[in-house]
Design a protein around this motif. Structure first.
Motif, PDB file in Angstrom:
ATOM      1  N   HIS A  34       0.957  -1.107   0.142  1.00 35.13           N
ATOM      2  CA  HIS A  34       0.014  -0.022   0.064  1.00 35.13           C
ATOM      3  C   HIS A  34       1.061   1.213  -0.130  1.00 35.13           C
ATOM      4  O   HIS A  34       1.447   1.558   0.649  1.00 35.13           O
ATOM      5  N   TRP A  37      -3.026   5.696   2.333  1.00 33.30           N
ATOM      6  CA  TRP A  37      -4.744   5.307   2.957  1.00 33.30           C
ATOM      7  C   TRP A  37      -5.551   6.946   2.247  1.00 33.30           C
ATOM      8  O   TRP A  37      -4.796   8.123   2.047  1.00 33.30           O
ATOM      9  N   MET A  45     -12.589   4.828   4.494  1.00 35.21           N
ATOM     10  CA  MET A  45     -11.102   4.942   4.573  1.00 35.21           C
ATOM     11  C   MET A  45     -10.755   3.988   3.542  1.00 35.21           C
ATOM     12  O   MET A  45     -11.269   2.717   2.822  1.00 35.21           O
ATOM     13  N   THR A  47      -7.648   1.749   0.407  1.00 33.00           N
ATOM     14  CA  THR A  47      -5.577   1.745   0.210  1.00 33.00           C
ATOM     15  C   THR A  47      -5.354   1.731  -0.922  1.00 33.00           C
ATOM     16  O   THR A  47      -6.501   1.087  -1.940  1.00 33.00           O
ATOM     17  N   SER A  76      -5.094  -4.252  -2.456  1.00 37.95           N
ATOM     18  CA  SER A  76      -5.543  -2.824  -2.162  1.00 37.95           C
ATOM     19  C   SER A  76      -7.060  -2.886  -3.254  1.00 37.95           C
ATOM     20  O   SER A  76      -7.618  -3.150  -3.431  1.00 37.95           O
TER      21      SER A  76
END
Length: 120
Positions: A34, A37, A45, A47, A76
């Motif tokens: 990742h 964020w 939220m 990634t 992700s």
């Protein structure tokens, strides 16, 4: 010529810059698999894994394409593919191994549509 680590880092910061300008809060993270964020305007939220290319690769009898490699087994939520030379990005929700994206695909309209689709 920058090395692949520098190209990747530039892509990460460019992606953060573009997303911040559109109201998405971004945090650069140093976690395997990742790169960012993000917190969307709606509060989700996510990634983000960033793949960057410094220039396209011409192919015989084919369209000019940017090539992106995925060495990570980490999944992700969103993948950002960055063409640093033009500079534009496209977002997708999957990364099937390696990916090639044509130069013609990196339009401003496609960039904005992908941001709208995956981050709102």
């Amino acid at each position: 010529m920058p090395d692949s680590e520098s190209i990747g880092r530039a892509g990460e910061y460019f992606t953060g810059y573009i997303l911040e300008l559109r109201g998405t809060r971004t945090t650069h993270v140093d976690i395997y698999g990742h790169d960012l964020w993000v917190k969307t305007k709606s509060g989700r939220m996510l990634t983000v894994q960033v793949k960057a290319s410094s220039r396209p690769t011409p192919e015989p009898r084919s369209k000019v394409r940017y090539h992106f490699k995925n060495r990570s087994k980490v999944v992700s939520d969103v993948y950002a593919f960055v063409a640093l030379d033009i500079p534009r990005l496209l977002l997708f929700d999957s990364m099937p191994g390696n990916r090639a994206i044509t130069l013609e695909s990196f339009t401003i309209d496609n960039m904005e549509e992908s941001i709208e689709k995956y981050l709102y």
